[in-house]
Design a protein around this motif. Structure first.
Motif, PDB file in Angstrom:
ATOM      1  N   VAL A  25      53.629  -2.113 -42.820  1.00 56.54           N
ATOM      2  CA  VAL A  25      54.783  -2.986 -42.649  1.00 56.54           C
ATOM      3  C   VAL A  25      55.976  -2.165 -42.190  1.00 56.54           C
ATOM      4  CG1 VAL A  25      56.307  -4.634 -43.763  1.00 56.54           C
ATOM      5  CG2 VAL A  25      53.916  -4.499 -44.446  1.00 56.54           C
ATOM      6  N   ALA A  26      56.635  -2.646 -41.163  1.00 55.38           N
ATOM      7  CA  ALA A  26      57.810  -1.964 -40.635  1.00 55.38           C
ATOM      8  C   ALA A  26      59.073  -2.654 -41.123  1.00 55.38           C
ATOM      9  CB  ALA A  26      57.770  -1.975 -39.120  1.00 55.38           C
ATOM     10  N   PHE A  40      60.277  -3.477 -34.766  1.00 54.84           N
ATOM     11  CA  PHE A  40      59.168  -2.710 -34.221  1.00 54.84           C
ATOM     12  C   PHE A  40      58.325  -3.518 -33.250  1.00 54.84           C
ATOM     13  CE2 PHE A  40      59.287   1.431 -36.090  1.00 54.84           C
ATOM     14  CZ  PHE A  40      60.099   1.289 -37.195  1.00 54.84           C
ATOM     15  N   SER A  41      58.674  -4.783 -33.059  1.00 54.45           N
ATOM     16  CA  SER A  41      57.931  -5.585 -32.096  1.00 54.45           C
ATOM     17  C   SER A  41      58.109  -5.066 -30.676  1.00 54.45           C
ATOM     18  CB  SER A  41      58.378  -7.043 -32.186  1.00 54.45           C
ATOM     19  OG  SER A  41      59.762  -7.157 -31.908  1.00 54.45           O
ATOM     20  N   SER A  54      45.156  -4.757 -34.984  1.00 53.22           N
ATOM     21  CA  SER A  54      45.837  -6.003 -34.643  1.00 53.22           C
ATOM     22  C   SER A  54      47.272  -5.906 -35.137  1.00 53.22           C
ATOM     23  CB  SER A  54      45.121  -7.206 -35.258  1.00 53.22           C
ATOM     24  OG  SER A  54      45.091  -7.108 -36.672  1.00 53.22           O
ATOM     25  N   ARG A  55      48.094  -6.824 -34.681  1.00 53.53           N
ATOM     26  CA  ARG A  55      49.489  -6.807 -35.112  1.00 53.53           C
ATOM     27  C   ARG A  55      50.012  -8.225 -35.232  1.00 53.53           C
ATOM     28  NH1 ARG A  55      52.804  -3.531 -30.834  1.00 53.53           N
ATOM     29  NH2 ARG A  55      54.592  -4.288 -32.037  1.00 53.53           N
ATOM     30  N   ASP A  56      50.971  -8.370 -36.101  1.00 52.48           N
ATOM     31  CA  ASP A  56      51.673  -9.645 -36.274  1.00 52.48           C
ATOM     32  C   ASP A  56      53.162  -9.328 -36.118  1.00 52.48           C
ATOM     33  OD1 ASP A  56      52.976 -11.939 -37.183  1.00 52.48           O
ATOM     34  OD2 ASP A  56      51.455 -12.368 -38.680  1.00 52.48           O
ATOM     35  N   ASN A  57      53.694  -9.588 -34.949  1.00 52.14           N
ATOM     36  CA  ASN A  57      55.084  -9.228 -34.681  1.00 52.14           C
ATOM     37  C   ASN A  57      56.060 -10.018 -35.543  1.00 52.14           C
ATOM     38  OD1 ASN A  57      54.442  -7.238 -32.838  1.00 52.14           O
ATOM     39  ND2 ASN A  57      54.548  -8.615 -31.076  1.00 52.14           N
TER      40      ASN A  57
END
Length: 123
Positions: free
Chosen positions: A21-22, A27-28, A69-72
């Motif tokens: 977590v950022a 960080f998107s 994977s990422r969740d912006n």
């Protein structure tokens, strides 16, 4: 700031899902990556996902077993690790940066790093 979690002790063949977590900035706008470092070894590239999430890169040693994977919306990057092998034992670090394509596996291209989460695989 990046905060990694999800590591643990698993048997060979098992699975883990790492999260990072950022906070503190958006960080998107950055590529997000995972690196790992085994005892006595250099920190090595594992995987990177570009800003949109549509393009991913993997080290040959993890291809087919790991999925990034990422969740912006949540400022979070994930690493799904399947078919774990003892050789996967390492501290896993998340990172963020704006690497050029030719150097996407180079850790020096990433400006922001998490504290690491330990993954230990028993045989």
């Amino acid at each position: 700031q990046l905060q990694a979690s999800g590591g643990g002790l698993v048997q060979a063949g098992g699975s883990l899902r790492l999260s990072c977590v950022a906070s503190g900035r958006t960080f998107s706008r950055y590529a997000l990556a995972w690196f790992r470092q085994a005892p006595g070894k250099e920190r090595e590239f594992v995987s990177t996902i570009r800003v949109s999430g549509a393009t991913t890169y993997y080290a040959d040693s993890v291809k087919g077993r790991f999925t990034i994977s990422r969740d912006n919306a949540k400022n979070t990057v994930y690493l799904q690790i399947n078919s774990l092998e003892p050789e996967d034992t390492a501290v896993y670090y998340c990172a963020a940066g704006s690497p050029i394509l030719s150097a996407i596996r180079n850790r020096n291209m990433y400006n922001y790093w998490g504290q690491g989460t330990q993954v230990t695989v028993s045989s």
